[in-house]
Each structure stands twice: as C-alpha cells, then as structure tokens.
Enzyme design. Structure first.
Site, PDB file in Angstrom:
ATOM      1  N   THR A  23      22.465 -16.198   6.157  1.00 60.48           N
ATOM      2  CA  THR A  23      23.814 -16.407   6.678  1.00 60.48           C
ATOM      3  C   THR A  23      23.826 -17.068   8.050  1.00 60.48           C
ATOM      4  OG1 THR A  23      24.684 -14.559   5.431  1.00 60.48           O
ATOM      5  CG2 THR A  23      25.915 -15.166   7.378  1.00 60.48           C
ATOM      6  N   THR A  99      19.686 -11.449   6.394  1.00 63.40           N
ATOM      7  CA  THR A  99      19.595 -10.035   6.781  1.00 63.40           C
ATOM      8  C   THR A  99      19.166  -9.126   5.634  1.00 63.40           C
ATOM      9  OG1 THR A  99      21.950  -9.718   6.312  1.00 63.40           O
ATOM     10  CG2 THR A  99      21.352 -10.236   8.596  1.00 63.40           C
ATOM     11  N   THR A 287      10.148   9.841   2.423  1.00 62.77           N
ATOM     12  CA  THR A 287      11.371  10.624   2.182  1.00 62.77           C
ATOM     13  C   THR A 287      12.580   9.738   1.874  1.00 62.77           C
ATOM     14  OG1 THR A 287      12.946  12.214   3.090  1.00 62.77           O
ATOM     15  CG2 THR A 287      11.875  10.789   4.684  1.00 62.77           C
TER      16      THR A 287
HETATM   17  N1  ASP Z   1      22.364 -12.880   1.515  1.00 59.43           N
HETATM   18  C1  ASP Z   1      22.096 -13.261   2.876  1.00 59.43           C
HETATM   19  C2  ASP Z   1      20.589 -13.267   3.060  1.00 59.43           C
HETATM   20  O1  ASP Z   1      20.003 -12.250   3.218  1.00 59.43           O
HETATM   21  C3  ASP Z   1      22.764 -12.316   3.805  1.00 59.43           C
HETATM   22  C4  ASP Z   1      22.544 -12.584   5.273  1.00 59.43           C
HETATM   23  O2  ASP Z   1      21.822 -13.453   5.694  1.00 59.43           O
HETATM   24  O3  ASP Z   1      23.129 -11.854   6.065  1.00 59.43           O
HETATM   25  O4  ASP Z   1      20.006 -14.332   3.042  1.00 59.43           O
END
Ligand code: ASP
Length: 356
Positions: A23, A99, A287
């Site tokens: 993103t 992310t 866990t």
């Molecule tokens: N789907 C995206 C990725 O992980 C989400 C992001 O970058 O926040 O490439």
C-alpha cells in the site's frame, strides 16, 4: 524503561531504500483516479522535506512489485541479496513492504542476515502514500532517519527493526495486530526500540548490542518449506491432525497451544505428538495468547507435551517461530544442531525463561 533522546552524529549517512510493493507505494493516477504504483526514484521531488535530513537516499525498486500477501521465501532471498550486494556502500537500509506479511519478512530477514551490523528498517503504511491523509509519509521519513542515525560513528540500531506509526520495534518481535488502525503493529513481548514523538526517544538498553567484528555479512537464503502451523481448538479431530502431521516432507511444526503452552492430554493426541517427534519432526510450542510466554512446566497439560518431545518457543511470535524453523531447517544441519539452534535466541527473538 531507559529512554534516551540520543544526540546523533552530525554527519551525512547514505541509505538504500528498497521498494518491494504494498500500500505504501500506491498513488492515484491523475487521469483515471485508479491506484497505481508510485515511482520512488522521484522521492525528492515528491517529498522535498527529505532534503533536510542529513541523509543521501538511493532507491532500489524490486523487479516485480507485489502485494505482500504474495510474498514467498524467494522474495526474502532477493531482498537479502540486494542488502548483501550493497552492504559496504550504505550505512543503512529501509525496506518498504506491504503491511500484511511485513512481520514475517522482517522475522525471516533477521535470521537470513548473519553478522548484520547495520540498520535494516522495515516500514509501510495503511493508507497509500499518494493519498492526502497517508500515514506513509511519516513512516517513510522516520524510517529513513532511524536507518541513518549514528552515535560515535556507529549505527544506533544495528538490527532488523520495524518502524510503524509511533514505534520502532525489533522486527522478529512484531505482528500486524490491526487491519484498520494506523497503529497497526505490536510487539507483545518486547519493549519498543524507540518511541516516536516530537523527538525519537531510543530505548538503548533494548537495542541489539553489536560488537564490531571482522566477520562479513553472510546471507542464508535456503529456507525450508517443509513446515506447517497448526492452531489447536477444542474439538480438533484426530484424523485431521494425523493427516497434517503425516504430510510427506514435513520437517517442522509450530503448534499454537492454549495459555502457557497447554494442550489436551487425550492419549491419542499425546501419542501422535510423540510419534511425530520420534520421526524427527521439530515441534515448537507457541501460545495462542496475544502476549506472555509458554511455560510447559506449569500445568500437567504442558508437562505432558514436554515429555512428548515438544520444544518451548517461550514468548516468540508465530511469525518468528515459523521463519526460524524455515531458516534452521534450511541449513542442512544434524538433528542435534537444529535442536541447539532452536533452544537459544539467535537474534533476540525470544526471552529465555523457565525450563526448555
Ligand atoms: N495488501 C497490502 C500488502 O500487504 C496491504 C498493505 O500494504 O498495507 O501488500
């Protein structure tokens, strides 16, 4: 917690920005309005404020930009190779990554980069960089500042770390904990390496201490794919579990158990675990709780697992446990050597406590 706003060296650093996708790299096409990849080679035109940092930035864009849900061990190896090939030329590295799987990649890289003595700072964003309200701009600028920070000529953060929102954390201690909040990552069992406010307050006691060594950076790019994650749930069936554990080529399992590392004491379950371990499969107990450590000696349910040969992963995240298994099993070592590497922290990925 000892938090210090360090007076960093007033010298220029050189940083390599490695762009992998996600993103953070998206902006709206001015004509169509659709999200298209941002060209980071024009970073100074887009963010003139960067010129004010005492940092020279070069950009390496990976040949194929990916949504991080598609990341594979071969992509981790490609990032490691870029870092190795440019290691002597730069003071630090910033990796822009989606992310969704950033904590897996940061964990994997922490193991793959052996003898690392320079900062490798992962970051990304929840809102595309080309959108006015983006969180990517602050994340990017802070990650660059951290990667370039030096004290007495030495990098302040000589390890793989993840910068997001207002915290810098050890990469292999993090997990993505929110799909919506801008504060999207947590480090459940290890304090932040730095808190980002008006100033960047470094927690120097928590940052890896790296002695200057003559050992050059080495990268271990072989990651075993003969691994699985199994999350226990009440009612998990014997046939299902047996089917997963008898998959051909299985060499390691991360078993997500309850609480302090507890699992059912049913005969079939413990027999199956014992059979699996006796076949040479490494089983790591993690866990399911959001924080805290496995302590298999606490309850009979954990003690039974331990006597079946299951290993404690202590307070490791699942992300760190699975990538560590892939790394260790990728080295082609003996079973004893594998056990030895799994029982000790290699890159500060867990805190040793209680019994192994
Ligand atoms: N789907 C995206 C990725 O992980 C989400 C992001 O970058 O926040 O490439």
């Amino acid at each position: 917690m000892e938090q210090i706003v360090r007076k960093t060296d007033n010298v220029r650093s050189s940083i390599l920005l490695i762009y992998t996708g996600g993103t953070i790299g998206m902006k709206n096409d001015e004509r169509t309005g659709a999200l298209v990849p941002f060209d980071f080679s024009g970073i100074y035109e887009e963010f003139p404020a960067l010129r004010r940092l005492p940092v020279d930035i070069s950009v390496h864009t990976m040949p194929k930009l990916i949504d991080s849900s598609n990341v594979r061990p071969s992509d981790w190896a490609a990032i490691a190779e870029v870092i190795r090939d440019n290691y002597s030329r730069y003071d630090g590295f910033v990796v822009l990554h989606g992310t969704d799987t950033m904590s897996y990649t940061a964990s994997a890289l922490s193991f793959m980069l052996e003898n690392l003595a320079k900062p490798v700072i992962f970051t990304g964003s929840q809102i595309p960089i080309g959108v006015l309200r983006t969180d990517g701009r602050e994340n990017l600028i802070t990650a660059i500042e951290v990667a370039g920070a030096r004290v007495d000529g030495r990098p302040l953060v000589p390890e793989v770390a993840l910068l997001f929102h207002s915290r810098l954390c050890r990469g292999n201690r993090t997990r993505k904990s929110s799909a919506e909040e801008l504060d999207a990552f947590s480090s459940p069992n290890y304090p932040p390496l730095a808190e980002v406010g008006v100033k960047i307050a470094y927690n120097t006691a928590a940052i890896a201490h790296v002695e200057p060594v003559d050992e050059p950076l080495r990268i271990a790019t072989m990651m075993s794919e003969g691994v699985a994650i199994i999350k226990l749930f009440p009612g998990i069936g014997e046939y299902t579990l047996r089917a997963i554990l008898s998959v051909e080529g299985l060499r390691g399992v991360v078993l997500e158990t309850y609480g302090a590392g507890n699992a059912p004491t049913a005969d079939w379950f413990l027999r199956l675990m014992r059979e699996t371990v006796d076949r040479g499969v490494l089983v790591l107990n993690v866990t399911q709780c959001d924080n805290g450590s496995v302590e298999m000696q606490l309850y009979e349910t954990g003690q039974r697992l331990r006597s079946a040969g299951v290993l404690s992963a202590f307070d490791m995240t699942t992300e760190a446990a699975i990538t560590k298994l892939m790394y260790v099993l990728g080295q082609n070592l003996s079973h004893e050597e594998n056990l030895e590497l799994l029982k000790k922290p290699l890159r500060g990925e867990f805190t040793l406590s209680g019994l192994v």
